[in-house]
Design an enzyme around this catalytic site. Structure first.
Site, mmCIF file in Angstrom:
data_model
loop_
_atom_site.group_PDB
_atom_site.id
_atom_site.type_symbol
_atom_site.label_atom_id
_atom_site.label_comp_id
_atom_site.label_asym_id
_atom_site.label_seq_id
_atom_site.Cartn_x
_atom_site.Cartn_y
_atom_site.Cartn_z
ATOM 1 N N PRO A 185 -4.904 10.638 -2.083
ATOM 2 C CA PRO A 185 -4.689 10.732 -3.526
ATOM 3 C C PRO A 185 -3.937 11.956 -4.010
ATOM 4 C CG PRO A 185 -6.933 11.351 -2.980
ATOM 5 C CD PRO A 185 -6.313 10.862 -1.696
ATOM 6 N N GLY B 263 -5.478 13.374 -10.122
ATOM 7 C CA GLY B 263 -6.770 13.424 -9.453
ATOM 8 C C GLY B 263 -6.735 14.068 -8.079
ATOM 9 N N PRO C 297 -38.311 8.158 37.134
ATOM 10 C CA PRO C 297 -39.477 7.352 36.768
ATOM 11 C C PRO C 297 -39.446 6.945 35.295
ATOM 12 C CG PRO C 297 -40.128 9.336 37.967
ATOM 13 C CD PRO C 297 -38.702 9.507 37.592
ATOM 14 N N GLY D 138 -1.770 7.638 -1.556
ATOM 15 C CA GLY D 138 -2.868 6.683 -1.437
ATOM 16 C C GLY D 138 -2.847 5.958 -0.123
ATOM 17 N N ASP D 139 -2.915 4.632 -0.185
ATOM 18 C CA ASP D 139 -2.863 3.767 0.990
ATOM 19 C C ASP D 139 -1.562 2.966 0.960
ATOM 20 O OD1 ASP D 139 -4.655 2.274 3.216
ATOM 21 O OD2 ASP D 139 -3.450 0.810 2.136
ATOM 22 N N MET E 297 -1.439 2.866 -12.478
ATOM 23 C CA MET E 297 -0.099 2.758 -13.075
ATOM 24 C C MET E 297 -0.151 2.120 -14.458
ATOM 25 S SD MET E 297 2.031 1.547 -9.674
ATOM 26 C CE MET E 297 1.018 0.103 -9.436
ATOM 27 N N LYS F 153 15.045 10.126 -4.481
ATOM 28 C CA LYS F 153 16.440 10.517 -4.645
ATOM 29 C C LYS F 153 17.388 9.751 -3.723
ATOM 30 C CE LYS F 153 15.343 15.183 -6.234
ATOM 31 N NZ LYS F 153 15.494 16.642 -6.002
ATOM 32 N N ASP G 28 7.241 9.904 -0.727
ATOM 33 C CA ASP G 28 7.127 9.518 -2.129
ATOM 34 C C ASP G 28 6.791 10.737 -2.968
ATOM 35 O OD1 ASP G 28 7.676 6.855 -1.911
ATOM 36 O OD2 ASP G 28 5.587 6.205 -1.825
#
Length: 413
Positions: A177, A366, A46, A254-255, A337, A222, A200
């Site tokens: 980060p 950071g 209902p 990062g991205d 950078m 390397k 990296d």
């Protein structure tokens, strides 16, 4: 004698009638999964909660606004009984038994012929957890087991490698980060499933220690052939390992697309016919200032922020940055950078109208245990970098938000 455990099974309900009695909170929680399964859902009640009513208004379910009546379950494959009327629930349960309709009861699990497991999903896998001991059912424990398994699959701490459906290829993963906890759930899972990781130096290094022994880790810094050929060599390594049938993760800081040369790698893989998945990452341009207590925007202070690369000086013919235009902006300027070029950058901004007293913050390493913040102004930043021995990687923030952050530092920063 102990009651036998329930037999687990997955119901395929696409196009099949499912009857739900009651439109309250139980129905609100269960209906989305039934809709997602493609069931032809009939709701008999209902009244209904606003969320359930919205599902009916959207045409996702059919709602008959009335109480249960005998015969409602005749054509059903599955039933969920969740009304507030015990007599109606008992009658509906008895009808389900007569018609051999699997029936879940929210008010009396012992009287039901089916139980709803605690379910969760991760990358095409449904995890369903049932309590095996009927006398000791503990919904919270069941849900906790479900959550632990799903979280483990998502973050890679519970490794379940693909076998039949696994497709060799490359994943460009943004690692965030620096803090290993700031990689995305999907990125961590793909990392746990990798055969080869090409990393990296700015990627979250702590994550590499968690990889199984059989995973080959290649330091991108390397890879041979020198700086000029480095990117081409990385591209070739990605292609060669993928062609060997291996699952490859390119772990980037990062991205992948924020000064990460991710598109160059994607293009090289596409030209070679190698399938590639891109997993976005948290960019240091916003996360590192945030970790240091600096908001890149703040009401009444900055309505915009601009992210630029400072790897070449403003007077370098290779620079693509319109520094005079940036000097005229009122918002926040985030420079990546740019540690070794910040003196010339500051001079250029001041020469084109930026106040020498504009606050500047340099945040080194950071989000990591080594994070430190050094404050200055455009007039003093060049000498401050030398005096404080600021080293890359560091994110530089220019603007009045630096002063806001200085007054209210982030917790743990």
């Amino acid at each position: 004698m102990a009651e036998p455990p329930a037999y687990p099974v997955g119901l395929r309900l696409t196009g099949r009638r499912v009857v739900v009695l009651g439109g309250g909170q139980v129905a609100q929680r269960r209906l989305p999964a039934l809709i997602a399964a493609g069931a032809d859902v009939l709701l008999v009640s209902p009244e209904a909660t606003p969320s359930v009513e919205a599902m009916a208004d959207a045409g996702e379910i059919t709602w008959e606004r009335r109480a249960y009546t005998s015969g409602d379950l005749a054509d059903a494959w599955y039933a969920l009984i969740a009304t507030s009327d015990p007599d109606a629930n008992a009658a509906a349960s008895a009808e389900a038994e007569r018609h051999r309709v699997w029936c879940v009861r929210s008010d009396d699990a012992d009287a039901a012929t089916a139980w709803t497991p605690a379910t969760g999903h991760s990358e095409g896998v449904t995890v369903a957890v049932l309590t095996t001991d009927a006398r000791g059912r503990d919904p919270r424990h069941t849900a906790a087991v479900r959550d632990a398994v799903v979280e483990g699959l998502r973050d890679g701490t519970l490794v379940a490698p693909h076998h039949r459906t696994r497709t060799p290829g490359v994943a460009l993963v943004g690692g965030g980060p620096g803090d290993p906890d700031l990689i995305t759930v999907r990125g961590r899972r793909l990392l746990a499933e990798a055969d080869v990781v090409i990393a990296d130096r700015l990627g979250p290094r702590d994550l590499l220690a968690e990889l199984p022994p059989h995973v080959e880790v290649i330091d991108a810094a390397k890879i041979p052939y020198g700086r000029y050929m480095a990117q081409e060599a990385i591209n070739n390594a990605l292609i060669e390992h993928a062609r060997q049938g291996r699952s490859v993760v390119r772990l980037k800081g990062g991205d992948p697309y924020v000064f990460g040369r991710g598109m160059e790698e994607l293009q090289a893989l596409a030209e070679a016919g190698i399938p590639c998945t891109v997993v976005p990452g948290i960019s240091s341009s916003i996360s590192v200032p945030g970790a240091a207590g600096i908001p890149v925007t703040h009401r009444g202070v900055a309505h915009e922020f601009t992210v630029v690369s400072g790897h070449v000086a403003p007077d370098d013919e290779r620079s693509l940055v319109d520094w005079p235009a940036l000097a005229r902006l009122n918002g926040t300027l985030v420079i990546l950078m740019g540690v070794d070029k910040i003196g010339r950058i500051a001079e250029t901004l001041v020469a084109h109208g930026k106040s020498p007293d504009t606050p500047v913050a340099l945040v080194q390493e950071g989000t990591t245990a080594a994070q430190r913040r050094v404050d200055a102004t455009l007039a003093t930043v060049a000498e401050t970098v030398v005096a404080e021995d600021v080293k890359p990687p560091a994110v530089i923030v220019v603007g009045e938000v630096v002063a806001v952050g200085a007054r209210t530092p982030a917790s743990g920063a």
